[in-house]
Motif scaffolding. Structure first.
Motif: not given
Ligand SMILES: Cc1cc2nc3c(=O)[nH]c(=O)nc-3n(C[C@H](O)[C@H](O)[C@H](O)COP(=O)(O)O)c2cc1C
Length: 332
Positions: A71-77, A96-98, A101-104, A106-120
């Motif tokens: 899944a992909n989530l846009l941070v502000p939304f 995640l893009l935006g 992202a830190e809060r999200w 942590h929230a995803l880690h709390a549910r055991g889901i790995p997170v990739h952040i989009t960077v340039g």
């Protein structure tokens, strides 16, 4: 085995090809399910809770219980409900893009889901790692749609890989064929992400008029015209809205960009499910454009008053094909 080497194995990815998260309804359950069933990684983009849950469910039914789905989530939304749905639907990884992202993470880690952040670039990569990202999406400026990108992928990828220090890096921007994927894997990416290629598939939720215009477009623009609620730049093809307001290089008038920035907090309370209604209110001459894009469910004329996201790959894409064939054509 370091964490990067194990990425594809960890999530059970057979072909190192990822269909990009594309928000607002382009990533139908049929598209995501077909990509994952074909051995790639389908990604559901952000939308309202109900549609997000239903799309993930449909993608899962099509892909089967064992295939990975992202899944992909846009941070502000993002809302906590998106995180809960990702966990309930057994999403393998979230991109995640935006900014912020830190809060999200942590929230995803709390549910055991790995997170990739989009960077340039390296600086953004350092911030993402410091915030707790498990991996990164390196995005090049050739990419269609929402940008964190600031430079071509060939320049961005090596510096982002350096900062990642063994964490998995996926590469996005300019991926049109198997040779592109092979080049990115050879450069150190774990998988290649393609957006515009999958926009141009039978299963995509994009309006056929939007798809037709992408196939016929001669150029793309990087612009902040579609900034009402989303101040970061996008890559789009020209339409009546950009012709009315943008310079030749895509620059939107300062007042439009300022209103976009100021409106960000307000627009976040507009439910994602209401974006179709918002698009109806947009007028070319009004100059206020959200990041909405024209879907199959909308009238064709919306193609002139919403964002037509597409990347530089459009110069090398010639056809609308089934998603499974797109995966096969990209397979290295
Ligand atoms: C129609 C469209 C919508 C997009 N929406 C999002 C989005 O919601 N979130 C996101 O992280 N990236 C979004 N992107 C950017 C993609 O994730 C990806 O970086 C890009 O498509 C890669 O470049 P390519 O289009 O040349 O393959 C979008 C791209 C397109 C083409």
């Amino acid at each position: 085995m370091n964490s990067a080497e194990s990425f594809c194995e960890q999530i059970g990815l057979e072909i190192p090809v990822v269909q990009a998260g594309m928000g607002g309804g382009v990533t139908t359950g049929e598209l995501v399910g077909a990509v994952s069933a074909a051995g790639g990684l389908g990604t559901v983009g952000i939308m309202g809770d109900h549609a997000f849950n239903a799309t993930l469910g449909k993608a899962r039914r099509i892909a089967g219980p064992k295939r990975p789905i992202a899944a992909n989530l846009l941070v502000p939304f993002v809302h906590q409900s998106h995180i809960d749905i990702c966990a309930e639907q057994h999403v393998s990884v979230v991109t995640l893009l935006g900014v912020g992202a830190e809060r999200w993470i942590h929230a995803l880690h709390a549910r055991g889901i790995p997170v990739h952040i989009t960077v340039g670039d390296a600086e953004q990569a350092q911030r993402a790692i410091a915030a707790g990202a498990d991996g990164l999406v390196a995005q090049g400026i050739e990419a269609g749609g929402h940008h964190m990108a600031v430079k071509p992928l060939a320049q961005a990828l090596p510096e982002i890989l350096d900062v990642a220090a063994g964490r998995p890096v996926l590469a996005a921007g300019g991926v049109a064929d198997a040779e592109d994927v092979r080049r990115l894997l050879a450069a150190g990416a774990m998988a290649a992400i393609a957006g515009t290629r999958f926009l141009l598939t039978d299963e995509s939720g994009a309006h056929p008029e939007y798809q037709r215009r992408v196939l016929e477009a001669k150029q793309t623009l990087r612009t902040q015209l579609f900034s009402f609620g989303w101040p970061l730049p996008h890559r789009v093809i020209p339409n009546a809205a950009t012709e009315r307001w943008c310079g030749r290089d895509g620059t939107a008038p300062a007042w439009i960009r300022s209103i976009g920035r100021v409106a960000s907090p307000v627009s976040r309370v507009i439910p994602l499910s209401a974006l179709g209604t918002v698009a109806k209110l947009q007028r070319v001459n009004l100059g206020l454009f959200t990041a909405t894009l024209p879907l199959r469910s909308m009238p064709a004329e919306f193609a002139d008053r919403t964002a037509l996201y597409a990347g530089e790959t459009l110069h090398r894409l010639r056809d609308i094909i089934p998603a499974a064939e797109a995966v096969a054509r990209l397979a290295p």
